[in-house]
Each structure stands twice: as structure tokens, then as C-alpha cells.
Design a protein around this motif. Structure first.
Motif, PDB file in Angstrom:
ATOM      1  N   GLU A   1      36.285  37.402  36.915  1.00  0.00           N
ATOM      2  CA  GLU A   1      36.849  37.667  35.584  1.00  0.00           C
ATOM      3  C   GLU A   1      38.031  38.629  35.677  1.00  0.00           C
ATOM      4  O   GLU A   1      39.021  38.481  34.945  1.00  0.00           O
ATOM      5  N   LYS A   2      37.941  39.589  36.584  1.00  0.00           N
ATOM      6  CA  LYS A   2      39.026  40.571  36.721  1.00  0.00           C
ATOM      7  C   LYS A   2      40.244  39.964  37.412  1.00  0.00           C
ATOM      8  O   LYS A   2      41.385  40.346  37.114  1.00  0.00           O
ATOM      9  N   LEU A   3      40.026  39.033  38.318  1.00  0.00           N
ATOM     10  CA  LEU A   3      41.155  38.313  38.918  1.00  0.00           C
ATOM     11  C   LEU A   3      41.925  37.547  37.846  1.00  0.00           C
ATOM     12  O   LEU A   3      43.163  37.632  37.757  1.00  0.00           O
ATOM     13  N   ILE A   4      41.197  36.826  37.009  1.00  0.00           N
ATOM     14  CA  ILE A   4      41.834  36.080  35.919  1.00  0.00           C
ATOM     15  C   ILE A   4      42.486  37.037  34.924  1.00  0.00           C
ATOM     16  O   ILE A   4      43.637  36.856  34.514  1.00  0.00           O
TER      17      ILE A   4
ATOM     18  N   ALA B   1      49.602  46.866  35.792  1.00  0.00           N
ATOM     19  CA  ALA B   1      48.802  46.077  34.854  1.00  0.00           C
ATOM     20  C   ALA B   1      47.458  45.687  35.462  1.00  0.00           C
ATOM     21  O   ALA B   1      46.429  45.721  34.779  1.00  0.00           O
ATOM     22  N   GLY B   2      47.442  45.322  36.743  1.00  0.00           N
ATOM     23  CA  GLY B   2      46.186  44.962  37.389  1.00  0.00           C
ATOM     24  C   GLY B   2      45.195  46.108  37.394  1.00  0.00           C
ATOM     25  O   GLY B   2      43.992  45.926  37.126  1.00  0.00           O
ATOM     26  N   VAL B   3      45.683  47.327  37.672  1.00  0.00           N
ATOM     27  CA  VAL B   3      44.812  48.507  37.700  1.00  0.00           C
ATOM     28  C   VAL B   3      44.367  48.884  36.287  1.00  0.00           C
ATOM     29  O   VAL B   3      43.181  49.163  36.040  1.00  0.00           O
TER      30      VAL B   3
ATOM     31  N   GLY C   1      40.396  49.458  32.098  1.00  0.00           N
ATOM     32  CA  GLY C   1      40.170  49.186  30.686  1.00  0.00           C
ATOM     33  C   GLY C   1      38.945  48.327  30.456  1.00  0.00           C
ATOM     34  O   GLY C   1      38.162  48.548  29.513  1.00  0.00           O
ATOM     35  N   PHE C   2      38.749  47.342  31.319  1.00  0.00           N
ATOM     36  CA  PHE C   2      37.577  46.462  31.259  1.00  0.00           C
ATOM     37  C   PHE C   2      36.289  47.279  31.360  1.00  0.00           C
ATOM     38  O   PHE C   2      35.369  47.130  30.551  1.00  0.00           O
TER      39      PHE C   2
ATOM     40  N   VAL D   1      35.421  37.941  26.194  1.00  0.00           N
ATOM     41  CA  VAL D   1      36.334  37.318  27.163  1.00  0.00           C
ATOM     42  C   VAL D   1      37.330  38.319  27.759  1.00  0.00           C
ATOM     43  O   VAL D   1      38.289  37.926  28.425  1.00  0.00           O
ATOM     44  N   GLY D   2      37.124  39.600  27.526  1.00  0.00           N
ATOM     45  CA  GLY D   2      38.030  40.608  28.073  1.00  0.00           C
ATOM     46  C   GLY D   2      39.412  40.587  27.454  1.00  0.00           C
ATOM     47  O   GLY D   2      40.417  40.887  28.108  1.00  0.00           O
TER      48      GLY D   2
END
Length: 435
Positions: A277-280, A309-311, A316-317, A329-330
Motif C-alpha cells: 500500500e505504501k509503494l502505491i 513525498a515518499g517519506v 503521514g500514513f 485507501v490512504g
């Protein structure tokens, strides 16, 4: 010579119109991408309701934005707050304002409005009733999105409109804040009143994993969204000029970098929890973040935006999970947190950092202040009005479905009992006798 020059101008206008129409189609494709993404990330028992709510989003946006939303957002300015004409596209084609796109411009902006609505449907999945969600979609398309949109983009159609945030110098090229953060903050307002899904948390408050229906299907949604983003950002030039290629390149770089960084950050620092989910989400977060300024960034600064943004997405998630904000759905880490990040990171553009080759500290600080103001105004408007809207719905028609329906799976309409499809003995003999 004059005739040839006029013919060239007309041809260039037609090419611009075709490009914007193609871009609008690509942004519309994002509706299918959101559907696949959301269906893939929720539980199997809710996929029918999630898919149909995506259809409802587009239908509501198409009608409400046509009748009221477009006029409020892009019509002639009234008291510096909202547009006051172009309702039901009245006199759109007869407008003499140097804008030859007309209805094509409307279709492009309609696709953006549909995106803002769809963000809310994903975040509040698996427990929201159909009627309150339908009412909320109408209200978002009617008021929340177009009013803030007028403040930031109100001068895109009528160049002499007072668009007070834009007039201050606020930069949001394709909607990191105008589209994505508006959807995210309305979602946050709804989730704060809706509460988590049944079974999302244990009695001691610790989170419990909920298995997504189909990660490969969600990945398909990601690719459809990624392609749509080429039109989302590339079409925001409203012309097919030399900047389109770089805009699409920067968009792709930020999305790719966000995906890689989110994946390895989760693997190395978050015990691989929710890694797919975090990759997406990291890819989407990078795409959201670059959306504010792909026209003034370089490939290198686009990569920096994607890394951050990735971090930010991953932290944030996890932050929302700990705060018991159950975003199915994040959507909020992607569209909210990364939207804010991208809007602020406009200032790392070389065009803003340097003047005549010299670092311009005052311009950077001034621009950062304007960007921060736009972010704060967006949050204050979308969250507060969204909270009032959802609170009213909760006290009147209610927000959640019943616990039984949530456990068994939400259906928009009563289930129809399927007939017994078994063939009896006599029917079987008759069928076989025919061969």
C-alpha cells in the motif's frame, strides 16, 4: 503574408484545443483508475458499493458542475469571492475574452472536479451510507470545490477576474492544493465524525490489519492514474507548447521517485508494515506533490520532491493510524499531506531561488509565505465547511450504515435472491436426449 499569419494562428488554436481535449480524456480515465485503486484496497464484501459510488461521483460532478459549479469557479467575479455567470454554460461560446477553448475548457475542468469528489469516496469507504454520501458529493461539487477554486484559479477563463490568492502570487499549477488537498481535507472532516471501521482496532486501541481485496487490481488503478496524470499536468498549460514535454517528464520522475523511496523507507524503517500500500501511495504522493509546479521545476528538483513525498506519505500514513483516523485507501496522506508538501516546495524551483544567477532570499521567503497562506486557507475552508456538512448529515439522515450491513457488505440496493440454478433430473434427461 497577413492571411498566412492568420491561418497559422487559427491552426495553432485548433491544435491547442485538440491537446486540451485529449488531456481532459486522460483526466477522465483517472476515474477508472480511482475505481480500480479503491476496489483493490478495500475488503471484498464492499467492492460493489465502492465501484458504484465512483460512478455516482462522476454523474453528480457532471450535472452540478455544469449547472452551478463552473460558473461559481470561473464566471465573472462578484465581490472578489465567487463567479456570477456562465451557469449552465450560458453564453460560454459567445464570450469575447481571447479564450477560444470554450466548452473544451469546461470539459477539462469538469474532469478536475470529478477527481476532487472521488478522493472523498475512497477515504470514507466501507461504512458510509449511500444517501449521505450522495448529498455530500452534491455539496462538494456545488460549493466547497468551486469557491476555493475561484480564489486560486478564478482568472483562468476571464483574465481580468479578481482571484485573490492568485493575485497574491499563489502558485498551484494543476491543483496540489485546489484539487487534491480540498478532497483530502473534506475527507478528514468526514472521517473525524464517522469513526473507524468495525474491526480496524482492538479493544486496547492498537490497530488491526485489514486485508485488501486485490493488490494487483489496485496496482492497475495506479497505472491508470499515472497515465491520467500526464494529461492532468500536461493539459494544464491549456496549450500544446514547448513546455508540455518537460511537464510530463517532471511528473513521471516525481511519481517514480516517490514509489521507490516509500517502498525502501517502509522496508528499512517501518518493519514492512503495509509495504504494498505504501509503494502505491508513495507513487501517488509524488504525483500529487509535483502537480503544484511541474512547469517550473527541473528533473533534479522533481526528484527531490518525489523523495520527500515518499517519506512524508509513509509517516503521514502511520500518524493517521495512531490517531484512529481510519482512511480506508490512504487518501489523506497522498492528497492532503503530499499536496501540502508539493505546494510549499514550489519554492525550490530555480526560477524562484535565483534572480540573474544570484540566490534571492527575500523572494523565496515571500513566495513561501504566500504558499503557506494558500495551504492554510484551503484547510480552513474545506475542513470547516466539510465538518459542518457532515455534522448536519449525521444529525439528520445519519452517516454510517448499520453494523450488520457493515459486517456483511454495503449494498446500494436490496439484494435480489438468486434463483436455484440446479437442473432437476427430468430436465437433465431431456437435455441429454437432444444429443
Amino acid at each position: 503574408m497577413e492571411t498566412k499569419s492568420q491561418e497559422f494562428i487559427e491552426l495553432a488554436g485548433k491544435i491547442d484545443a485538440i491537446w486540451v481535449l485529449i488531456a481532459a480524456a486522460l483526466v477522465f480515465l483517472m476515474q477508472a483508475g480511482f475505481k480500480c485503486l479503491e476496489v483493490g484496497l478495500v475488503r471484498k464484501k464492499h467492492i460493489e458499493a465502492v465501484a458504484m459510488k465512483n460512478v455516482i461521483d462522476w454523474a453528480v460532478a457532471s450535472l452540478i458542475f455544469l449547472v452551478f459549479g463552473f460558473g461559481l469557479m470561473f464566471g465573472k467575479d462578484s465581490v472578489g469571492v465567487i463567479g456570477s455567470n456562465l451557469f449552465f454554460l450560458s453564453n460560454l461560446e459567445s464570450v469575447e475574452d481571447g479564450n477560444s477553448l470554450g466548452i473544451i475548457f469546461f470539459m477539462f475542468q469538469l474532469a478536475f472536479a470529478g477527481t476532487a469528489l472521488t478522493i472523498v469516496s475512497g477515504a470514507m469507504s466501507e461504512r458510509t451510507g449511500f444517501v449521505p454520501y450522495l448529498v455530500a458529493s452534491v455539496f462538494i461539487a456545488l460549493l466547497i470545490y468551486p469557491v476555493f477554486g475561484h480564489w486560486a484559479w478564478g482568472n483562468l477563463f476571464f483574465a481580468d477576474n479578481k482571484s485573490w490568492l492568485a493575485d497574491l502570487g499563489f502558485i498551484d499549477f494543476a491543483g496540489s492544493t485546489v484539487v487534491h488537498s480540498v478532497g483530502a481535507w473534506v475527507s478528514l472532516a468526514g472521517l473525524s465524525l464517522l469513526g473507524p471501521r468495525i474491526g480496524r482496532y482492538n479493544l486496547d486501541g492498537s490497530p488491526r490489519d485489514i486485508k485488501a481485496f486485490n493488490i494487483p487490481y489496485a496496482a492497475l488503478g495506479l497505472f491508470m492514474l499515472w497515465l491520467g496524470w500526464w494529461g492532468f499536468n500536461g493539459g494544464s498549460t491549456l496549450a500544446f507548447d514547448s513546455s508540455v514535454g518537460l511537464i510530463i517528464l517532471n511528473t513521471n520522475i516525481a511519481g517514480a521517485t516517490g514509489a521507490i523511496v516509500a517502498y525502501f523507507h517502509c522496508k528499512l524503517f517501518q518493519n514492512k508494515v503495509g509495504i504494498y500500500e505504501k509503494l502505491i501511495g508513495g507513487a501517488l504522493g509524488g504525483l500529487v506533490a509535483i502537480t503544484a509546479s511541474p512547469h517550473i521545476q527541473t528533473p533534479f528538483t522533481s526528484m527531490v520532491i518525489g523523495i520527500l513525498a515518499g517519506v512524508v506519505h509513509n509517516y503521514g500514513f502511520e500518524y493517521l493510524v495512531k490517531k484512529r483516523i481510519d482512511d480506508a485507501v490512504g487518501a489523506i496522506p497522498v492528497h492532503g499531506f503530499c499536496g501540502v508538501l508539493g505546494t510549499l516546495l514550489v519554492v525550490i524551483s530555480p526560477e524562484i531561488l535565483f534572480t540573474d544567477g544570484t540566490f534571492n532570499f527575500m523572494r523565496v521567503i515571500t513566495q513561501l509565505g504566500v504558499q503557506a497562506l494558500g495551504v492554510a486557507i484551503c484547510f480552513g475552508w474545506a475542513f470547516s465547511v466539510g465538518l459542518l456538512m457532515f455534522y448536519t448529515l449525521k444529525k439528520t439522515v445519519g452517516l454510517r450504515v448499520s453494523p450488520d450491513e457493515e459486517r456483511e457488505g454495503i449494498t446500494l440496493f436490496p439484494k435480489i435472491k438468486e434463483k436455484d440454478e440446479q437442473i432437476d433430473e427430468d430436465e437433465l434427461k431431456k437435455l441429454l436426449s437432444e444429443f
